[in-house]
Write a protein that holds these residues in place. Structure first.
Motif, mmCIF file in Angstrom:
data_model
loop_
_atom_site.group_PDB
_atom_site.id
_atom_site.type_symbol
_atom_site.label_atom_id
_atom_site.label_comp_id
_atom_site.label_asym_id
_atom_site.label_seq_id
_atom_site.Cartn_x
_atom_site.Cartn_y
_atom_site.Cartn_z
ATOM 1 N N ILE A 75 -13.279 -10.607 -2.343
ATOM 2 C CA ILE A 75 -13.590 -10.315 -3.659
ATOM 3 C C ILE A 75 -13.549 -8.997 -3.567
ATOM 4 N N ALA A 76 -14.957 -8.197 -2.115
ATOM 5 C CA ALA A 76 -15.140 -7.187 -2.198
ATOM 6 C C ALA A 76 -13.470 -6.022 -1.965
ATOM 7 N N ILE A 77 -13.544 -6.532 -0.727
ATOM 8 C CA ILE A 77 -12.253 -5.748 0.169
ATOM 9 C C ILE A 77 -10.599 -5.926 -0.838
ATOM 10 N N ALA A 78 -10.391 -7.356 -2.103
ATOM 11 C CA ALA A 78 -9.508 -6.919 -2.315
ATOM 12 C C ALA A 78 -9.652 -5.735 -3.668
ATOM 13 N N GLY A 79 -11.128 -5.826 -4.507
ATOM 14 C CA GLY A 79 -10.701 -4.247 -5.322
ATOM 15 C C GLY A 79 -10.161 -3.224 -4.549
ATOM 16 N N ALA A 80 -11.033 -3.603 -3.540
ATOM 17 C CA ALA A 80 -11.258 -1.951 -3.143
ATOM 18 C C ALA A 80 -9.167 -1.897 -2.352
ATOM 19 N N SER A 81 -9.309 -2.111 -1.644
ATOM 20 C CA SER A 81 -7.775 -2.049 -1.110
ATOM 21 C C SER A 81 -6.138 -1.772 -2.402
ATOM 22 N N ILE A 82 -6.383 -2.394 -3.000
ATOM 23 C CA ILE A 82 -5.913 -2.368 -4.409
ATOM 24 C C ILE A 82 -5.786 -0.693 -4.549
ATOM 25 N N THR A 83 -7.366 -0.444 -4.880
ATOM 26 C CA THR A 83 -7.290 1.555 -4.439
ATOM 27 C C THR A 83 -6.239 2.299 -3.429
ATOM 28 N N LEU A 84 -6.635 1.441 -2.313
ATOM 29 C CA LEU A 84 -6.605 2.153 -1.401
ATOM 30 C C LEU A 84 -5.140 1.692 -1.253
ATOM 31 N N ILE A 85 -4.599 0.883 -1.068
ATOM 32 C CA ILE A 85 -2.720 0.925 -1.330
ATOM 33 C C ILE A 85 -2.332 2.163 -2.100
ATOM 34 N N ILE A 86 -2.567 1.591 -3.685
ATOM 35 C CA ILE A 86 -2.552 3.212 -4.506
ATOM 36 C C ILE A 86 -2.221 4.342 -3.862
ATOM 37 N N ILE B 139 -4.528 -5.064 5.088
ATOM 38 C CA ILE B 139 -4.403 -6.786 5.516
ATOM 39 C C ILE B 139 -5.720 -6.965 6.417
ATOM 40 N N ILE B 140 -5.568 -5.895 7.293
ATOM 41 C CA ILE B 140 -7.007 -6.064 7.809
ATOM 42 C C ILE B 140 -7.943 -5.344 7.670
ATOM 43 N N LEU B 141 -8.185 -5.002 6.857
ATOM 44 C CA LEU B 141 -9.212 -4.812 6.243
ATOM 45 C C LEU B 141 -9.629 -6.659 5.270
ATOM 46 N N LEU B 142 -8.467 -6.909 4.654
ATOM 47 C CA LEU B 142 -8.972 -7.883 3.718
ATOM 48 C C LEU B 142 -10.037 -9.398 4.740
ATOM 49 N N ILE B 143 -8.793 -9.064 6.250
ATOM 50 C CA ILE B 143 -9.428 -9.988 6.701
ATOM 51 C C ILE B 143 -10.635 -10.036 7.542
ATOM 52 N N THR C 268 -16.843 -10.918 8.132
ATOM 53 C CA THR C 268 -18.066 -10.500 7.528
ATOM 54 C C THR C 268 -18.999 -10.992 6.953
ATOM 55 N N ALA C 269 -18.245 -11.291 5.986
ATOM 56 C CA ALA C 269 -19.723 -11.389 4.291
ATOM 57 C C ALA C 269 -18.507 -12.797 4.381
ATOM 58 N N GLY C 270 -17.243 -13.127 3.852
ATOM 59 C CA GLY C 270 -17.164 -14.652 3.561
ATOM 60 C C GLY C 270 -16.776 -14.486 2.317
ATOM 61 N N LEU C 271 -16.315 -15.028 0.669
ATOM 62 C CA LEU C 271 -16.299 -14.935 -0.229
ATOM 63 C C LEU C 271 -16.776 -13.452 -0.533
ATOM 64 N N VAL C 272 -17.342 -13.706 -0.692
ATOM 65 C CA VAL C 272 -18.460 -11.995 -1.331
ATOM 66 C C VAL C 272 -17.583 -10.960 -0.475
ATOM 67 N N GLY C 273 -17.544 -10.707 0.110
ATOM 68 C CA GLY C 273 -16.104 -9.435 1.431
ATOM 69 C C GLY C 273 -15.244 -9.640 0.750
#
Length: 120
Positions: A85-96, A69-73, A78-83
């Motif tokens: 989307i990028a962090i959402a994909g990375a967050s799923i991998t990071l959570i796992i 959640i901290i990374l998503l915020i 930092t980068a708006g919608l692009v940021g």
């Protein structure tokens, strides 16, 4: 059932102890801090080994979710919608990844802690 007080205390101890031990002992210290936090969770919960493991796993998973959640915020600011989307994909991998590694270490500590407590 999950003891949320024990899981929250385990999460806070995991953050504090892993940073403290990680500072002094490196990567091994990080794992030692997580393991000690898991033992404290198991001692608080008692019961069977699976109860301690489950509560420790919840404490480890809670840490992964909070970090995500901290990374998503941060990515959104930092980068708006692009940021986002990028962090959402990375967050799923990071959570796992965090769930499997840190959650397992805290879970094993919780199982050992519940064995030590002897509360049934």
């Amino acid at each position: 059932m999950v003891n949320w007080t024990a899981a929250l205390v385990g999460f806070l101890l995991a953050v504090i102890l892993s940073n403290l031990f990680g500072y002094f002992f490196g990567v091994i210290g990080f794992s030692i801090g997580l393991f000690i936090a898991g033992i404290v969770v198991g001692l608080m919960v008692g019961g069977s080994v699976l109860t301690g493991f489950g509560n420790g796993l919840v404490a480890g998973a809670f840490g992964a979710i909070v970090l995500s959640i901290i990374l998503l915020i941060g990515g959104t600011i930092t980068a708006g919608l692009v940021g986002f989307i990028a962090i959402a994909g990375a967050s799923i991998t990071l959570i796992i990844y965090i769930f499997v590694t840190s959650g397992f270490v805290v879970g094993v500590g919780g199982a050992i802690g519940s064995l030590i407590s002897g509360k049934n």
